[in-house]
Design a protein around this motif. Structure first.
Motif, PDB file in Angstrom:
ATOM      1  N   UNK A  43       2.789 -11.776   3.315  1.00 30.16           N
ATOM      2  CA  UNK A  43       2.691 -10.344   3.540  1.00 30.16           C
ATOM      3  C   UNK A  43       1.931 -10.059   4.832  1.00 30.16           C
ATOM      4  N   UNK A  44       2.091  -8.847   5.335  1.00 29.68           N
ATOM      5  CA  UNK A  44       1.366  -8.417   6.544  1.00 29.68           C
ATOM      6  C   UNK A  44      -0.136  -8.462   6.259  1.00 29.68           C
ATOM      7  N   UNK A  45      -0.930  -8.861   7.224  1.00 27.51           N
ATOM      8  CA  UNK A  45      -0.599  -9.075   8.645  1.00 27.51           C
ATOM      9  C   UNK A  45      -0.145 -10.494   8.962  1.00 27.51           C
ATOM     10  N   UNK A  46       0.240 -11.275   7.978  1.00 21.47           N
ATOM     11  CA  UNK A  46       0.672 -12.643   8.230  1.00 21.47           C
ATOM     12  C   UNK A  46      -0.382 -13.651   7.834  1.00 21.47           C
ATOM     13  N   UNK A  47      -0.246 -14.866   8.361  1.00 27.78           N
ATOM     14  CA  UNK A  47      -1.205 -15.927   8.073  1.00 27.78           C
ATOM     15  C   UNK A  47      -2.558 -15.560   8.679  1.00 27.78           C
ATOM     16  N   UNK A  48      -3.607 -15.778   7.925  1.00 25.52           N
ATOM     17  CA  UNK A  48      -4.947 -15.362   8.366  1.00 25.52           C
ATOM     18  C   UNK A  48      -5.539 -16.403   9.311  1.00 25.52           C
ATOM     19  N   UNK A  49      -5.170 -16.307  10.579  1.00 26.17           N
ATOM     20  CA  UNK A  49      -5.744 -17.162  11.618  1.00 26.17           C
ATOM     21  C   UNK A  49      -6.050 -16.292  12.840  1.00 26.17           C
ATOM     22  N   UNK A  50      -6.952 -16.797  13.693  1.00 26.01           N
ATOM     23  CA  UNK A  50      -7.237 -16.117  14.947  1.00 26.01           C
ATOM     24  C   UNK A  50      -7.721 -14.684  14.765  1.00 26.01           C
ATOM     25  N   UNK A  51      -7.071 -13.762  15.467  1.00 26.91           N
ATOM     26  CA  UNK A  51      -7.471 -12.355  15.433  1.00 26.91           C
ATOM     27  C   UNK A  51      -7.295 -11.738  14.045  1.00 26.91           C
ATOM     28  N   UNK A  52      -6.359 -12.266  13.257  1.00 25.90           N
ATOM     29  CA  UNK A  52      -6.184 -11.758  11.890  1.00 25.90           C
ATOM     30  C   UNK A  52      -7.446 -11.973  11.057  1.00 25.90           C
ATOM     31  N   UNK A  53      -8.137 -13.084  11.296  1.00 27.03           N
ATOM     32  CA  UNK A  53      -9.398 -13.316  10.595  1.00 27.03           C
ATOM     33  C   UNK A  53     -10.454 -12.305  11.028  1.00 27.03           C
ATOM     34  N   UNK A  54     -10.512 -12.057  12.302  1.00 22.61           N
ATOM     35  CA  UNK A  54     -11.481 -11.095  12.814  1.00 22.61           C
ATOM     36  C   UNK A  54     -11.210  -9.696  12.253  1.00 22.61           C
ATOM     37  N   UNK A  95     -19.252  -1.886   9.790  1.00 25.93           N
ATOM     38  CA  UNK A  95     -20.153  -1.909  10.948  1.00 25.93           C
ATOM     39  C   UNK A  95     -21.376  -2.795  10.726  1.00 25.93           C
ATOM     40  N   UNK A  96     -21.464  -3.443   9.556  1.00 26.26           N
ATOM     41  CA  UNK A  96     -22.610  -4.317   9.255  1.00 26.26           C
ATOM     42  C   UNK A  96     -22.155  -5.770   9.293  1.00 26.26           C
ATOM     43  N   UNK A  97     -22.208  -6.405  10.455  1.00 26.72           N
ATOM     44  CA  UNK A  97     -21.690  -7.774  10.569  1.00 26.72           C
ATOM     45  C   UNK A  97     -22.538  -8.760   9.760  1.00 26.72           C
ATOM     46  N   UNK A  98     -21.918  -9.813   9.234  1.00 30.29           N
ATOM     47  CA  UNK A  98     -22.675 -10.833   8.495  1.00 30.29           C
ATOM     48  C   UNK A  98     -23.609 -11.598   9.419  1.00 30.29           C
ATOM     49  N   UNK A  99     -24.622 -12.201   8.806  1.00 34.25           N
ATOM     50  CA  UNK A  99     -25.616 -12.907   9.603  1.00 34.25           C
ATOM     51  C   UNK A  99     -25.077 -14.211  10.169  1.00 34.25           C
ATOM     52  N   UNK A 100     -24.287 -14.936   9.388  1.00 33.50           N
ATOM     53  CA  UNK A 100     -23.859 -16.276   9.788  1.00 33.50           C
ATOM     54  C   UNK A 100     -22.346 -16.398   9.676  1.00 33.50           C
ATOM     55  N   UNK A 101     -21.737 -17.012  10.672  1.00 32.67           N
ATOM     56  CA  UNK A 101     -20.324 -17.335  10.654  1.00 32.67           C
ATOM     57  C   UNK A 101     -20.138 -18.825  10.869  1.00 32.67           C
ATOM     58  N   UNK A 102     -19.368 -19.465  10.005  1.00 30.02           N
ATOM     59  CA  UNK A 102     -19.140 -20.914  10.092  1.00 30.02           C
ATOM     60  C   UNK A 102     -17.659 -21.192  10.298  1.00 30.02           C
ATOM     61  N   UNK A 103     -17.328 -22.001  11.295  1.00 35.20           N
ATOM     62  CA  UNK A 103     -15.943 -22.372  11.563  1.00 35.20           C
ATOM     63  C   UNK A 103     -15.860 -23.751  12.166  1.00 35.20           C
ATOM     64  N   UNK A 104     -14.636 -24.211  12.417  1.00 44.36           N
ATOM     65  CA  UNK A 104     -14.486 -25.574  12.937  1.00 44.36           C
ATOM     66  C   UNK A 104     -13.450 -25.693  14.048  1.00 44.36           C
ATOM     67  N   UNK A 105     -12.721 -24.620  14.372  1.00 43.92           N
ATOM     68  CA  UNK A 105     -11.668 -24.719  15.395  1.00 43.92           C
ATOM     69  C   UNK A 105     -11.578 -23.412  16.178  1.00 43.92           C
ATOM     70  N   UNK A 106     -10.790 -23.450  17.252  1.00 44.42           N
ATOM     71  CA  UNK A 106     -10.766 -22.308  18.170  1.00 44.42           C
ATOM     72  C   UNK A 106     -10.220 -21.048  17.519  1.00 44.42           C
ATOM     73  N   UNK A 107      -9.351 -21.194  16.492  1.00 42.14           N
ATOM     74  CA  UNK A 107      -8.825 -19.994  15.832  1.00 42.14           C
ATOM     75  C   UNK A 107      -9.870 -19.325  14.942  1.00 42.14           C
ATOM     76  N   UNK A 108     -11.028 -19.955  14.778  1.00 44.68           N
ATOM     77  CA  UNK A 108     -12.130 -19.343  14.024  1.00 44.68           C
ATOM     78  C   UNK A 108     -13.075 -18.560  14.939  1.00 44.68           C
ATOM     79  N   UNK A 109     -12.984 -18.791  16.255  1.00 45.61           N
ATOM     80  CA  UNK A 109     -13.940 -18.183  17.182  1.00 45.61           C
ATOM     81  C   UNK A 109     -13.921 -16.650  17.152  1.00 45.61           C
TER      82      UNK A 109
END
Length: 506
Positions: A165-176, A185-199
């Motif tokens: 379903x939209x917006x598609x696979x949750x990678x890259x900008x879709x995750x953001x 407007x209240x961003x989380x304190x910590x973000x953990x990722x392992x590849x460029x599509x998580x940036x």
């Protein structure tokens, strides 16, 4: 544009003083050590769709790999989702996600990521390209995630279409975008990722940490898991990497023929010869301890009641193999096929205490008898609660510690057809059973001569067997297991027999 060098490594993240911090983490390669989700798609494919669905997934895996690495991460995952889910009932996918996948996910938990994730007392969120339906049960029930944002698989009429379903696979900008929608407007304190599509989503967090692929780390040990895995289902013993999945598919036809031969040997040969036939066919049976001699029926003595720990429905058969003589067994539920091919007599319990007690007493007057008071099998090193009924019926009690080894397939199921249990066990290349006869219960510890309560006797035998096997005693019951894995109480209901004029064509 952010790069991996822009973010410090996960090892630099402090885990103290995080009681109020929110955390967002990717799954594959971050919370889990493994960066590939193929094994988990393969598990769903095999457990729901069987041999042919796993073959279909394996045939499309090269295409998924090429698209993933050469075109886009999203395109490769779309192929895996379609090959795995197309046409499956949503309820079946949810069942596998709840009963099968947590065992494999928990065995691959990244220690550093879990250290940080578990230390955060605020909102815990997981962002993943995996289908949400496949991972949500594990993340919420076992890791304590508050929110799971994953790829949504489209459905129609209670079945998955294989598309997303939209917006598609949750990678890259879709995750953001998903993170912004969830946290505002209240961003989380910590973000953990392992590849460029998580940036993209990591840039939205106050602190971002990368989980490097190297050096490799050991998974969180069993004793440090957030929640122990006591009950789990599924036929496959090991996580099916592409190579193992191919080996499994190639072995199944050979293994099934071998299983039929082993079952025929156990069913048709005299019991004194079964032990040697099993060894010749690659089934290893190890006997420890000193079993009691058969009861002399002419003496009028009651038979011995063997109290066995329960690993598979084959426990009484391997007990008989170890003794060299058939020992009848009472069971809570067993399929008709298993009854037909069984080399020993099996008697079903009615679940009515008075009726079952009378039947067991009658069987003991005829000779020795085997009983598994747990009422169901448990794969992990735990013993379920022992029913105390047996302790009220006889003082001739011999505890038997049963343990087995399977390298490819599990010989038990809570969700599937139990008629295939013996076939799957014997389909293993070299299955093994170890039967340990413990000392007969002293008269002073029995209910009759010793005056102990039936519960005291049952609990004592449970502890003795657990100590022998280095297992842990629990108070879980058969109903607990089946409610957790299959959503029922584990009863096998006999279908009513139709009268001749009610049968189609009569």
């Amino acid at each position: 544009m952010a790069t991996a060098a822009s973010f410090p490594a996960i090892g630099d993240c402090a885990s103290t003083g995080r009681e109020k911090d929110a955390v967002v983490a990717d799954m594959d390669g971050t919370l889990l050590r493994g960066r590939s989700s193929f094994p988990y798609f393969a598990l769903v494919a095999f457990e729901v769709g069987g041999f042919l669905r796993l073959l279909f997934l394996l045939l499309l895996a090269p295409l998924a790999g090429v698209l993933y690495y050469c075109v886009s991460e999203s395109a490769g995952i779309r192929v895996l989702i379609f090959a795995t889910f197309a046409g499956m009932r949503v309820s079946d996918i949810e069942s596998v996600a709840r009963a099968v996948l947590p065992k494999f996910y928990s065995g691959d938990l990244h220690p550093e990521s879990w250290r940080v994730f578990s230390s955060c007392g605020g909102r815990r969120c997981v962002l993943t390209a995996n289908p949400r339906i496949m991972v949500e049960a594990f993340l919420k029930e076992f890791l304590g995630a508050d929110l799971v944002l994953g790829t949504e698989v489209s459905t129609y009429g209670g079945r998955a279409t294989g598309f997303v379903e939209a917006p598609g696979v949750l990678v890259g900008e879709n995750k953001a975008d998903a993170l912004k929608a969830a946290f505002g407007e209240a961003p989380p304190a910590i973000g953990l990722g392992d590849r460029h599509t998580d940036f993209p989503f990591m840039n939205l967090c106050k602190e971002g940490y990368i989980v490097p692929a190297k050096p490799e780390v050991k998974a969180v040990t069993v004793d440090k898991l957030p929640k122990p895995i006591i009950f789990h289902d599924g036929r496959l013993v090991h996580k099916p990497t592409p190579f193992l999945a191919l080996l499994t598919l190639l072995w199944i036809p050979v293994g099934f023929l071998l299983a039929c031969l082993r079952i025929a040997a156990g069913s048709l040969l005299p019991m004194p010869l079964v032990y040697y036939a099993f060894w010749a066919l690659g089934v290893r049976v190890t006997v420890k301890g000193t079993p009691p001699p058969p009861v002399d029926k002419s003496s009028g003595k009651s038979g011995v009641l063997f109290i066995c720990s329960h690993r598979t429905l084959l426990d009484p058969i391997f007990l008989s193999t170890a003794l060299g003589r058939p020992i009848p067994a009472v069971t809570y539920s067993v399929s008709r096929l298993s009854e037909i091919i069984s080399p020993i007599r099996t008697v079903r319990l009615s679940r009515d205490r008075a009726t079952d007690a009378a039947m067991i007493k009658k069987l003991l007057k005829e000779g020795d008898l085997a009983l598994c008071p747990e009422g169901t099998t448990c794969r992990e090193p735990f013993l379920l609660r022992f029913s105390s009924l047996f302790a009220e019926l006889t003082d001739e009690l011999v505890p038997v510690a049963m343990v087995n080894r399977m390298s490819m397939f599990h010989g038990t199921t809570a969700r599937g057809w139990k008629g295939m249990d013996p076939f799957y066990f014997f389909m293993n290349p070299s299955p093994a059973y170890e039967v340990t006869f413990l000392n007969k219960l002293p008269s002073e510890l029995t209910s009759g001569a010793g005056g102990k309560s039936s519960h005291e006797v049952a609990n004592y035998i449970q502890r003795v067997i657990a100590a022998t096997l280095s297992y842990e005693c629990t108070s879980f019951t058969r109903k607990d297991k089946y409610r957790a894995l299959a959503g029922n109480d584990g009863s096998v209901v006999d279908k009513p027999r139709l009268k001749p004029n009610q049968v189609m064509g009569c």
